[in-house]
Write an enzyme that holds these catalytic residues in place. Structure first.
Site, short mmCIF file in Angstrom:
data_model
loop_
_atom_site.label_atom_id
_atom_site.label_comp_id
_atom_site.label_asym_id
_atom_site.label_seq_id
_atom_site.Cartn_x
_atom_site.Cartn_y
_atom_site.Cartn_z
N GLU A 37 0.85 -1.35 -0.04
CA GLU A 37 -0.04 0.03 -0.24
C GLU A 37 1.02 1.24 0.07
O GLU A 37 0.53 2.39 -0.06
CB GLU A 37 -0.90 0.10 1.08
CG GLU A 37 -0.46 -0.29 2.42
CD GLU A 37 -1.52 -0.38 3.61
OE1 GLU A 37 -2.65 -0.24 3.48
OE2 GLU A 37 -1.06 -1.18 4.67
N CYS A 83 -6.95 -6.15 -1.38
CA CYS A 83 -8.12 -5.77 -0.50
C CYS A 83 -8.59 -4.43 -0.28
O CYS A 83 -9.33 -4.16 0.63
CB CYS A 83 -7.55 -6.47 1.00
SG CYS A 83 -6.12 -5.82 1.53
C1 PEP Z 1 -6.08 -0.18 2.04
O1 PEP Z 1 -5.43 0.78 2.25
O2 PEP Z 1 -6.59 -0.44 0.69
C2 PEP Z 1 -6.79 -1.17 3.02
C3 PEP Z 1 -7.17 -2.32 2.60
O3 PEP Z 1 -6.43 -0.89 4.29
P1 PEP Z 1 -7.11 0.20 5.10
O4 PEP Z 1 -8.25 0.73 4.30
O5 PEP Z 1 -7.73 -0.53 6.27
O6 PEP Z 1 -6.06 1.30 5.33
MG MG Z 2 -4.50 0.77 4.45
#
Ligand code: PEP
Ligand code: MG
Length: 568
Positions: free
Chosen positions: A428, A499
């Site tokens: 990410e 995700c």
């Molecule tokens: C994302 O950053 O895409 C992720 C799935 O994590 P979060 O949304 O919990 O930061």
């Molecule tokens: Mg994230």
């Protein structure tokens, strides 16, 4: 008609429940001390009764140790020393409101300045109780989402993750907020709960009052306050059609996710709590691709969740998954995710600061509890562990080594730990996407967190509605980073999932399929619509589409390409 940011799907029509925290304004007028003391005593009695009532209501859903917070609040409200100090100020000429505020503020700063975390945490209790007491002195009502007992649409300035966690799906038809973007955690929670929600809807608080009728269309981001008969009719029909379409998808419930030319992908679910597992199974997910464990930490009121409490949560999820893979993400706290019992030092850019794996590698005591709980639960199903916000290979190696060392420690204690746990990471941060082929030497798998990857690549705060136009999942720049990540994983024989919210976006599915994504993890409510799309496509054609998309100039060109292959 107001326009906000569409987050999910579905339509809600109902009465407005306006979530407004009262503003405390201390009056200057002073009555006789005996009258002020009488006011104080009445307000204290009401505060005690309020807390007892909340505790009573919460007792059906909270565990014994979680209910202890209310006992701490009751003790505080009944503390004779607290009351005596207020009375002393009243006798010196203050009114009850000012005396309460002054005594409480002094106590709060005293407890906050203490070294001992137990005492530091007490400051939060004092804040809570004194706010309630002041509201009672001023005749103000504190909204309590758990008391909602009729169907409503919640309208709020902002919904914190814990506000969203308090929502009872039976009564909350949906929500609208002034603040927030498509990937704010409130929005993600709404999708997870299957609730229609519109965020970043500027002006909505001004436009409505408690009890008004409101329509929200979560797909288009439309909000209508006090609609006329024609609009009511139109949206009632749309709601009906939406529910019918949802019903029709049920035939795909137990079907594999295979393209027309026989390429199979995994469609799995994002969850925030063991409670979500029923929804995961009902929606035909093939496992869990992201368990956001931070909610376990955020729901705990006054301390980090114990090893035992965490073990129980992980065990439930693994057992309910019945042998399908469960990817558990280790604590991803910081940014917009705060804890009531842990103070973050102020930072100019908390999203770029001390959070997630950075915090865990620094505070091994906190990390240890979670890793032990996870490893202990590993024999109850097919566990995969993934670390959030990995920026460097050293971070990944340290986190992985910590898991392996903890495993050794547990085995020495005689605890059984599975030998088949996969250890992977979220991609990410653009730096880790750029180096994916090297990371893949060490990680068993990747899961692309597009919510943050897009935020960091476009330098656009995911919480800001003003720059929400830069949240462009299909921008070719983002697609190239995704390709690099998938290719990096495949070059070392590893699998790559996604995700972030993009994984469940119907417009992204054809391109992601073409880029070779192996696993798509999304809100359970998105599984069947995505399976419908995947099973109607040809992988080879999507590879051509993805190659064209990678060479586009901008997001709109990619959207046009995708629209040409998506029939509806
Ligand atoms: C994302 O950053 O895409 C992720 C799935 O994590 P979060 O949304 O919990 O930061
Ligand atoms: Mg994230």
């Amino acid at each position: 008609m107001l326009k906000g940011i569409a987050t999910s799907s579905g339509i809600a029509i109902g009465k407005v429940y306006k979530l407004e925290q009262p503003i405390i304004q201390i009056s200057e007028s002073v009555k006789e001390p005996s009258k002020e003391i009488e006011d104080l005593e009445n307000a204290l009695n009401k505060t005690i009764a309020d807390i007892e009532q909340i505790k009573q209501r919460a007792s059906s859903s909270l565990k014994e140790e979680e209910l202890a917070i209310f006992d701490a609040h009751l003790m505080m409200a009944q503390d004779p020393e607290f009351k005596d100090q207020i009375i002393a100020m009243i006798n010196d000429g203050s009114n009850a409101q000012l005396a309460t505020k002054t005594v409480s503020d002094n106590m709060i700063s005293m407890f906050e300045s203490m070294e001992d975390t137990y005492f530091k945490e007490r400051a939060a209790d004092i804040k809570d109780v004194s706010f309630r007491l002041l509201c009672n002195l001023l005749g103000l009502t504190i909204p309590d989402l758990t008391t909602i007992n009729e169907e409503v649409v919640i309208v709020a300035e902002e919904m914190t993750p814990s506000d969203t966690a308090q929502l009872n799906k039976k009564y909350a038809l949906g929500f609208v907020t002034e603040i927030g973007g498509k990937t704010s955690h409130a929005a993600i929670m709404a999708v997870a709960l299957g609730l229609p929600a519109v965020v970043g809807c500027t002006g909505v608080m001004k436009a409505c009052k408690h009890g008004d009728t409101i329509i929200l269309d979560a797909k288009e981001g439309i909000v209508i306050v006090n609609p006329d008969d024609k609009q009511l009719e139109e949206y009632s029909q749309k709601k009906e059609a939406f529910l019918k379409e949802k019903e029709a998808l049920q035939v795909l419930l137990h079907q594999p996710s295979i393209t027309l030319d026989g390429h199979q992908v995994e469609l799995v679910a994002n969850i925030g709590s063991p409670k979500d597992m029923d929804n995961v199974i009902e929606n035909g997910a093939e496992g869990v691709g992201l368990y956001r464990t931070e909610f376990l930490y955020m729901e705990s009121v006054d301390s980090f969740p114990s090893e035992q409490a965490q073990f129980e949560a992980y065990k439930v999820v693994l057992e309910k998954a019945e042998g399908q893979r469960v990817v558990v993400r280790t604590l991803d706290i910081g940014g917009d995710k705060k804890l009531p019992y842990f103070e973050f030092d102020p930072e100019m850019n908390p999203f770029l600061g001390y959070r997630a794996i950075r915090l865990c590698l620094d505070r091994k005591d906190i990390f240890k509890t979670q890793v032990r709980a996870l490893l202990k639960a590993s024999t109850y199903g097919k566990l995969a562990i993934m670390f959030p916000m990995i920026a460097t290979i050293d971070e990944f190696k340290s986190a992985k080594q910590f898991v392996l060392d903890t495993k050794e420690e547990l085995i020495k204690e005689g605890v059984k730990v599975s030998d088949e746990i996969e250890i992977g990471m979220m991609v990410e941060i653009p730096a880790s996407a750029a180096l994916a082929d090297e990371f893949a030497k060490y990680a068993d798998f990747f899961s692309i967190g597009t919510n943050d990857l897009i935020q960091y690549s476009m330098a656009a705060d995911r919480m800001s509605e003003k720059v929400a136009y830069l949240y462009q999942p299909l921008n070719p720049a983002i697609l190239r980073l995704i390709k690099m990540t998938i290719d990096g994983a495949h070059s070392k024989g590893k699998w790559c999932g996604m995700c972030g919210e993009m994984a469940g976006d119907p417009k992204a599915a054809p391109v992601l399929l073409g880029l070779g994504l192996d696993e798509f993890s999304m809100s359970a409510s998105r599984i069947l619509p995505t399976r419908k799309i995947i099973t109607s496509l040809n992988k080879k054609d999507m590879e051509d589409l993805a190659n064209k998309a990678l060479k586009c100039d901008n997001e709109q060109e990619v959207i046009d390409l995708v629209n040409s292959v998506l029939k509806d």
